[in-house]
Scaffold this motif. Structure first.
Motif, PDB file in Angstrom:
ATOM      1  N   ILE B  57      85.884  -4.614  -0.855  1.00 59.37           N
ATOM      2  CA  ILE B  57      85.222  -5.347   0.222  1.00 59.37           C
ATOM      3  C   ILE B  57      86.132  -5.414   1.450  1.00 59.37           C
ATOM      4  O   ILE B  57      85.681  -5.285   2.592  1.00 59.37           O
ATOM      5  CB  ILE B  57      84.825  -6.760  -0.255  1.00 59.37           C
ATOM      6  CG1 ILE B  57      83.745  -6.653  -1.323  1.00 59.37           C
ATOM      7  CG2 ILE B  57      84.329  -7.605   0.890  1.00 59.37           C
ATOM      8  CD1 ILE B  57      82.456  -6.036  -0.851  1.00 59.37           C
ATOM      9  N   VAL B  59      88.298  -3.185   2.353  1.00 54.79           N
ATOM     10  CA  VAL B  59      88.249  -1.894   3.048  1.00 54.79           C
ATOM     11  C   VAL B  59      86.917  -1.742   3.780  1.00 54.79           C
ATOM     12  O   VAL B  59      86.879  -1.335   4.947  1.00 54.79           O
ATOM     13  CB  VAL B  59      88.471  -0.731   2.052  1.00 54.79           C
ATOM     14  CG1 VAL B  59      88.286   0.592   2.751  1.00 54.79           C
ATOM     15  CG2 VAL B  59      89.851  -0.816   1.459  1.00 54.79           C
ATOM     16  N   ILE B  60      85.804  -2.097   3.102  1.00 54.47           N
ATOM     17  CA  ILE B  60      84.487  -1.878   3.716  1.00 54.47           C
ATOM     18  C   ILE B  60      84.324  -2.741   4.968  1.00 54.47           C
ATOM     19  O   ILE B  60      83.939  -2.261   6.029  1.00 54.47           O
ATOM     20  CB  ILE B  60      83.354  -2.179   2.715  1.00 54.47           C
ATOM     21  CG1 ILE B  60      83.356  -1.156   1.593  1.00 54.47           C
ATOM     22  CG2 ILE B  60      82.002  -2.183   3.397  1.00 54.47           C
ATOM     23  CD1 ILE B  60      82.436  -1.490   0.466  1.00 54.47           C
ATOM     24  N   GLY B  64      86.266  -0.656   7.607  1.00 53.43           N
ATOM     25  CA  GLY B  64      85.095   0.149   7.933  1.00 53.43           C
ATOM     26  C   GLY B  64      84.273  -0.408   9.074  1.00 53.43           C
ATOM     27  O   GLY B  64      83.532   0.326   9.721  1.00 53.43           O
TER      28      GLY B  64
END
Lengths: 345, 204
Positions: B57, B59-60, B64
């Motif tokens: 999460i 990273v996302i 991201g």
């Protein structure tokens, strides 16, 4: 002797490292060959659509064309523009290429054929695919050229927009599976080909595929490199192998998203008919066939459709796909809950 | 075990170093890129302690989405380094004060943790109870039962913030011709298309 070998490869840290390295090579090398031949197949498909022959000079049926192209790119001089930011300019294509490759660590090729069978496989794929945008933004900024910068801005906005609907598609699939593990996703689709998720979740499959086109900057969403207005978009200033890495990364991304589509909606390694002789064919062959089918649709769209306008692209992403996928997510949750089909952990 | 310790020190060192570079580096674009590196290594640290859901999460959401927008904004700025360094002395006291407060809070938190009111054993026990299932499921169970209302409130706060941002930036410009999709869709077929029979390989 064999017992010693087995013990070496399963318990010794050096043996385990060798095994992991061999697994990575076993995935990466066929993938790179597939990327090379994808460029060939792509050109052949467009050629057929336009009643041309396509590459047919190098080797029989032009089969050595991708290697000729690759050799040419390797041997050319890498030109770094004098006003470009040297380090980031070189790093950007590497990021694009790397992110397209590392995602394959969690893709199951057959029952148990996966490098890292992690519990959060879907999230890992989503996380890695959301990183691809960095290579493009950094390339656009580091080039210090207005065309590259405009292309990078378009591309970043586009990828961020369509990731939202891909996220909702993934959540819907997670709801139907009850797990984030990709092998579990495939196993949940066992049975005849109509029990794969493409039929019960057909609108989501369509949204996923169109979003995949937008994520990989393919026609009809190839605005970041629309040659008529932006030269070549974010890779305008790139030459030789730095361009080659972008090109390979784009194709590797296409294959990755096709693999995602195959795992999430087309039953991964499952055969379409759950009886012999179909089940005797190795699962990896079915998986490859499904990826090949989706890749053909990629080329087919590119050969057929005209380019979207930028406002239409944004409208489709935010005003059509986002509400539809959100609505379908709520609908799926309601049907699972009230139909009593919630998957048991 | 040795490998884990080694990995921890590598990731932790890179996290701290890149966090320092975020503040120190002169080019704001480099700062954002170092921030992304710090996020990444923090995610790796979460993986090391077995919290793979939070790692993904992180990273996302941060790498991201949030950092992309940061990078977007920072790249479009017209960066003037001398102008940026002008206010350094003026803002130094405020920045230092915030830093001291944060440091004091961390030390206070560690002190409370060590003093025995919240024991490490208690935390471990709760952790073991939760970790009987994988941590995605464990988080889901508390998030949608015990913390359900707080979770919903957090969602509403974000929604209100989003609507607020849209309202603040929305401006209606006169004289803009918009594409009306419904008008286009309701156009009758005979006004829009003509059918031509084209022989294959013959062209139009």
């Amino acid at each position: 002797m064999y017992a010693d070998l087995i013990q070496f490869f399963t318990t010794n840290w050096l043996g385990q490292a060798i095994v992991i390295l061999a697994q990575c090579l076993a995935v990466t090398v066929p993938l790179l060959v597939a990327v090379a031949y994808m460029t060939y197949v792509d050109r052949k498909v467009w050629a057929s659509i336009q009643l041309r022959r396509g590459p047919n000079v190098v080797g029989p049926f032009g089969l050595l064309q991708p290697f000729a192209d690759g050799l040419k790119l390797v041997l050319k001089e890498t030109i770094v523009p004098s006003s470009a930011n040297g380090i980031l300019f070189i790093v950007a294509p590497m990021i694009t290429f790397m992110t397209a490759l590392v995602a394959w660590a969690v893709v199951p090729f057959d029952d148990g054929w996966v490098i890292a069978d992690i519990n959060v496989g879907i999230l890992y794929l989503f996380a890695i695919s959301s990183l691809g945008v960095y290579g493009i933004i950094i390339a656009g900024w580091a080039s210090n050229s207005k065309y590259a910068f405009l292309g990078a801005l378009r591309s970043a906005a586009q990828m961020v927009s369509y990731e939202v609907s891909i996220g909702f598609v993934l959540v819907t699939v997670m709801l139907c599976v009850g797990s984030l593990n990709l092998s579990d996703v495939v196993l949940a689709q066992s049975g005849w080909f109509w029990s794969w998720f493409w039929l019960p979740l057909l609108p989501m499959f369509v949204i996923f595929f169109v979003s995949a086109l937008a994520e990989t900057n393919r026609t009809p969403f190839d605005l970041p490199m629309s040659e008529a207005e932006l030269v070549a978009g974010f890779h305008t200033e790139y030459s030789a192998m730095t361009f080659g890495l972008f090109f390979l990364g784009e194709y590797a991304n296409m294959i990755l998203l096709s693999a995602m589509g195959a795992v999430l909606f087309l039953g991964g390694w499952m055969s379409p008919v759950p009886y012999a002789p179909f089940t005797l064919v190795p699962g990896v062959v079915w998986f490859a066939l499904k990826i090949a089918f989706l890749l053909f649709v990629f080329s087919w769209t590119k050969g057929t459709l005209p380019r979207y306008r930028y406002d239409q692209l944004m409208r489709l992403g935010w005003k059509v796909f986002l509400p539809v996928s959100l609505g379908w997510l709520v609908l799926t949750a309601a049907v699972l809950q009230f139909g009593g089909w919630v998957p048991k952990p | 075990m040795l490998l884990q310790a080694l990995a921890f020190y590598v990731f932790a060192a890179v996290t701290v170093a890149s966090a320092a570079m975020v503040v120190v580096s002169r080019n704001p674009v480099y700062s954002v890129l170092f921030l992304i590196l710090a996020f990444f290594n923090a995610a790796a640290l979460f993986v090391l302690i077995g919290a793979e859901f939070i790692a993904m999460i992180l990273v996302i959401v941060y790498v991201g989405a949030v950092a992309v927008l940061f990078l977007f904004v920072v790249m479009m700025l017209d960066i003037n380094l001398t102008e940026m360094r002008e206010g350094f002395l003026k803002y130094l006291p405020v920045g230092a004060a915030i830093g001291v407060v944060l440091l004091a809070e961390i030390l206070l938190g560690l002190g409370v943790l060590g003093s025995g009111s919240v024991t490490i054993e208690g935390l471990d026990k709760a952790g073991a109870q939760v970790l009987a299932v994988d941590n995605t499921r464990a988080i889901g169970r508390v998030l949608y039962t015990q913390y359900f209302y707080l979770f919903q409130v957090a969602g509403i706060v974000l929604l209100v913030a989003m609507i607020g941002a849209i309202v603040l930036t929305l401006r209606s410009r006169p004289g803009v011709r918009r594409q009306k999709i419904s008008d286009q869709l309701y156009r009758p077929k005979d006004q829009a298309v003509t059918t031509v029979k084209v022989p294959t390989r013959g062209g139009v």
